[in-house]
Design a protein around this motif. Structure first.
Motif, PDB file in Angstrom:
ATOM      1  N   UNK A   1    -110.840  10.457 -29.181  1.00  0.00           N
ATOM      2  CA  UNK A   1    -111.548   9.984 -30.368  1.00  0.00           C
ATOM      3  C   UNK A   1    -111.989  11.111 -31.303  1.00  0.00           C
ATOM      4  N   UNK A   2    -112.295  12.270 -30.775  1.00  0.00           N
ATOM      5  CA  UNK A   2    -112.753  13.380 -31.610  1.00  0.00           C
ATOM      6  C   UNK A   2    -111.597  14.046 -32.340  1.00  0.00           C
ATOM      7  N   UNK A   3    -111.902  15.097 -33.051  1.00  0.00           N
ATOM      8  CA  UNK A   3    -110.879  15.869 -33.745  1.00  0.00           C
ATOM      9  C   UNK A   3    -109.995  16.556 -32.711  1.00  0.00           C
ATOM     10  N   UNK A   4    -108.711  16.367 -32.840  1.00  0.00           N
ATOM     11  CA  UNK A   4    -107.775  16.961 -31.907  1.00  0.00           C
ATOM     12  C   UNK A   4    -106.584  17.464 -32.710  1.00  0.00           C
ATOM     13  N   UNK A   5    -106.324  18.744 -32.663  1.00  0.00           N
ATOM     14  CA  UNK A   5    -105.228  19.298 -33.457  1.00  0.00           C
ATOM     15  C   UNK A   5    -103.860  19.151 -32.783  1.00  0.00           C
TER      16      UNK A   5
ATOM     17  N   UNK B   1    -103.479   5.978 -31.341  1.00  0.00           N
ATOM     18  CA  UNK B   1    -103.935   4.675 -31.826  1.00  0.00           C
ATOM     19  C   UNK B   1    -103.857   3.695 -30.662  1.00  0.00           C
ATOM     20  N   UNK B   2    -104.720   2.705 -30.672  1.00  0.00           N
ATOM     21  CA  UNK B   2    -104.661   1.631 -29.683  1.00  0.00           C
ATOM     22  C   UNK B   2    -103.820   0.531 -30.313  1.00  0.00           C
TER      23      UNK B   2
ATOM     24  N   UNK C   1    -102.811  -0.454 -24.568  1.00  0.00           N
ATOM     25  CA  UNK C   1    -101.701   0.470 -24.780  1.00  0.00           C
ATOM     26  C   UNK C   1    -102.147   1.469 -25.835  1.00  0.00           C
ATOM     27  N   UNK C   2    -102.049   2.737 -25.479  1.00  0.00           N
ATOM     28  CA  UNK C   2    -102.404   3.816 -26.397  1.00  0.00           C
ATOM     29  C   UNK C   2    -101.105   4.488 -26.835  1.00  0.00           C
ATOM     30  N   UNK C   3    -100.911   4.567 -28.142  1.00  0.00           N
ATOM     31  CA  UNK C   3     -99.733   5.232 -28.716  1.00  0.00           C
ATOM     32  C   UNK C   3    -100.129   6.675 -28.999  1.00  0.00           C
ATOM     33  N   UNK C   4     -99.358   7.627 -28.467  1.00  0.00           N
ATOM     34  CA  UNK C   4     -99.674   9.048 -28.610  1.00  0.00           C
ATOM     35  C   UNK C   4     -98.574   9.761 -29.383  1.00  0.00           C
ATOM     36  N   UNK C   5     -98.970  10.469 -30.403  1.00  0.00           N
ATOM     37  CA  UNK C   5     -98.054  11.369 -31.096  1.00  0.00           C
ATOM     38  C   UNK C   5     -98.622  12.759 -30.913  1.00  0.00           C
ATOM     39  N   UNK C   6     -97.819  13.663 -30.356  1.00  0.00           N
ATOM     40  CA  UNK C   6     -98.331  15.009 -30.110  1.00  0.00           C
ATOM     41  C   UNK C   6     -97.338  16.065 -30.559  1.00  0.00           C
ATOM     42  N   UNK C   7     -97.788  17.305 -30.541  1.00  0.00           N
ATOM     43  CA  UNK C   7     -96.962  18.413 -31.002  1.00  0.00           C
ATOM     44  C   UNK C   7     -95.831  18.744 -30.027  1.00  0.00           C
ATOM     45  N   UNK C   8     -95.895  18.201 -28.815  1.00  0.00           N
ATOM     46  CA  UNK C   8     -94.896  18.509 -27.796  1.00  0.00           C
ATOM     47  C   UNK C   8     -93.664  17.606 -27.862  1.00  0.00           C
TER      48      UNK C   8
END
Length: 177
Positions: A72-76, A81-82, A96-103
């Motif tokens: 929920x906090x700032x994460x670079x 999103x839920x 279900x949590x949708x994750x987009x990350x730098x990896x």
């Protein structure tokens, strides 16, 4: 009269096929979103390729709260999103949590099930929302002393050269929870 009826009645015959195609695509997306909620989900392969574990010296509700709120906090590194929430019974809910990350160039989907009666949180990571086979599985389970929570993480796809990076990400996740 519904908005859809107004659009349909005022749409030229040339646009009718596009509207039908849109409706069909919307139904397909809705159906595919829920494949990971099937009771038939299983790992990509029977034996895990990597297993990591940790013991939190906190109670179950504190660990679950921290896990649910950790993005929920700032994460670079990651945006989440839920995209679905479901009440399974009076003691279980799933989301279900949708994750987009730098990896990764593609988003990942985590199906998370919280069971208050057994004091367990189980998670399954899917590479596509249409998958029924998960690539990662994790469990947070309250221990008999009720003062600690065991965290077990399993990978079912070999990360190859990213194994060390995945190990560091696990440790960062434990430290930041």
């Amino acid at each position: 009269m519904l908005d859809q009826d107004i659009i349909t009645s005022s749409t030229s015959s040339r646009l009718q096929p596009l509207l039908a195609q849109y409706k069909s695509a919307a139904q397909l997306v809705t159906q595919n979103t829920y494949l990971m909620f099937s009771t038939k989900v299983s790992p990509f392969q029977e034996k895990s390729t990597m297993h990591m574990k940790h013991l939190f010296k906190d109670n179950f509700m504190e660990v679950v709260s921290a896990f649910v709120l950790k993005y929920n906090g700032q994460n670079k590194w990651c945006t989440t999103t839920i995209c679905h929430v479901e009440q399974i019974d009076e003691n279980k809910f799933a989301f279900v949590r949708r994750l987009e990350n730098v990896m990764s160039s593609q988003p990942l989907y985590e199906r998370i099930v919280v069971d208050r009666s057994s004091k367990e949180l189980k998670g399954y990571t899917f590479e596509k929302k249409t998958d029924e086979a998960y690539s990662e599985h994790f469990v947070y389970a309250e221990q008999a002393d009720k003062k600690s929570v065991a965290y077990n993480f399993y990978m079912f796809r070999d990360p190859g050269l990213k194994r060390i990076l995945r190990y560091r990400m696990f440790n960062w996740g434990v430290a930041s929870l």
